[in-house]
Design a protein around this motif. Sequence first.
Motif, PDB file in Angstrom:
ATOM      1  N   THR A 223      -3.392   5.120  -4.076  1.00 21.15           N
ATOM      2  CA  THR A 223      -4.103   4.159  -4.146  1.00 21.15           C
ATOM      3  C   THR A 223      -3.076   3.113  -5.376  1.00 21.15           C
ATOM      4  O   THR A 223      -3.703   1.848  -5.548  1.00 21.15           O
ATOM      5  CB  THR A 223      -5.913   3.864  -4.209  1.00 21.15           C
ATOM      6  OG1 THR A 223      -6.256   4.528  -5.407  1.00 21.15           O
ATOM      7  CG2 THR A 223      -6.464   4.182  -3.131  1.00 21.15           C
TER       8      THR A 223
ATOM      9  N   ALA B 265       0.328  -1.083   0.059  1.00 22.51           N
ATOM     10  CA  ALA B 265      -0.121   0.245  -0.135  1.00 22.51           C
ATOM     11  C   ALA B 265       0.539   1.241  -0.064  1.00 22.51           C
ATOM     12  O   ALA B 265       1.704   1.124   1.163  1.00 22.51           O
ATOM     13  CB  ALA B 265      -1.337   0.072   1.476  1.00 22.51           C
TER      14      ALA B 265
ATOM     15  N   LEU C 101      -5.605  -1.156  -8.190  1.00 28.04           N
ATOM     16  CA  LEU C 101      -5.504  -0.381  -6.714  1.00 28.04           C
ATOM     17  C   LEU C 101      -5.221  -0.929  -5.456  1.00 28.04           C
ATOM     18  O   LEU C 101      -6.326  -2.346  -5.840  1.00 28.04           O
ATOM     19  CB  LEU C 101      -6.505   0.637  -6.889  1.00 28.04           C
ATOM     20  CG  LEU C 101      -7.109   1.228  -8.576  1.00 28.04           C
ATOM     21  CD1 LEU C 101      -8.938   1.964  -8.175  1.00 28.04           C
ATOM     22  CD2 LEU C 101      -5.916   1.967  -8.621  1.00 28.04           C
TER      23      LEU C 101
ATOM     24  N   SER D  86      -5.844  -0.425  -0.864  1.00 26.70           N
ATOM     25  CA  SER D  86      -5.462   0.548  -0.377  1.00 26.70           C
ATOM     26  C   SER D  86      -5.111   0.360   1.245  1.00 26.70           C
ATOM     27  O   SER D  86      -6.217  -0.904   1.805  1.00 26.70           O
ATOM     28  CB  SER D  86      -7.501   1.499  -0.802  1.00 26.70           C
ATOM     29  OG  SER D  86      -8.191   1.020   0.181  1.00 26.70           O
TER      30      SER D  86
END
Length: 302
Positions: free
Chosen positions: A18, A14, A26, A28
């Motif tokens: 993102t 991470a 992506l 997060s």
Amino acid sequence: MDLDELRGLIARHARPDTTTGIDDVLISKVDRTAPPSPSMTGTVLALIAQGAKRLALGDRVYEYHAGQYLIASVDLPITGHFTEADPQRPALGFGLVLRPTTIAELLLHAAPGDLPPVAGGTPSGLAVSDAPAELVDAAIRLLRLLDQPRNRAVLAPLIKREILWRVMTGEQGGVVRQLGLADSSLNHISRAVQWIRDHYTRSFRVEDVARMAGMSVSAFYRNFQAVTAMSPIQFQKQIRLQQARLLLATHPTDVTGVGGRVGYDSPSQFSREYRRQFGVPPSQDAARLRGLPSGAVDPALV
């Protein structure tokens, strides 16, 4: 379903934003809950590996948690927040941007009978389902490529297509497949949504936008409401107020000017609608936004 490896990969890779080293993938990590905040969904598949989130779209509320995924088939204005997240057990999410061209290509390659029948009617722009083990496994294999740069160029596109196929043949397959059909009602509404977003400061007649979308006024209104949970005018108002909030973060002393820039001719109407949306007048919210430290709001998947 093995979420442990998925959690470990997301936690390790991470970033402050993102993005990842793989296009359209992506991730997060959010380590605290916060009050609901407005954002746009994008068109994305969002899978929660740890934690839980609540979203509001118009008068609809969606909740999803670890082991569930959300499909956003239209870029919609939402209000949302993580309901389960703390430093010891942060919320962790995986996302894949949904590209209509890729979905259309997969539809062309599908043999008759490969895809289950689609339910009638226009689907909502948001949908939540339990993630099957095959989908989680594909997400894990895709994120493993973050540690294998020499394999990414060849393998990442294959696994992204597999993830799309798993979703297209799953519970929310009808929603995703409509993204790949140029003449679907979802795509007609998506074009109207994009036009309103691009011209949110301008007044418009619903009849004109319906004509642009290639639909009768009654069909357009009915389908727009089904997808967005709002009327076209309510949708425009949401976009205006979200943009106003972004502007107030950088121009906190110019409330009247910000209202005018997003399309409000009346400062009193702007203040009234802003307070109804965000719970406080724009001047008070601007002061609060100015006092937030840089990076106080975590970027997160829908």
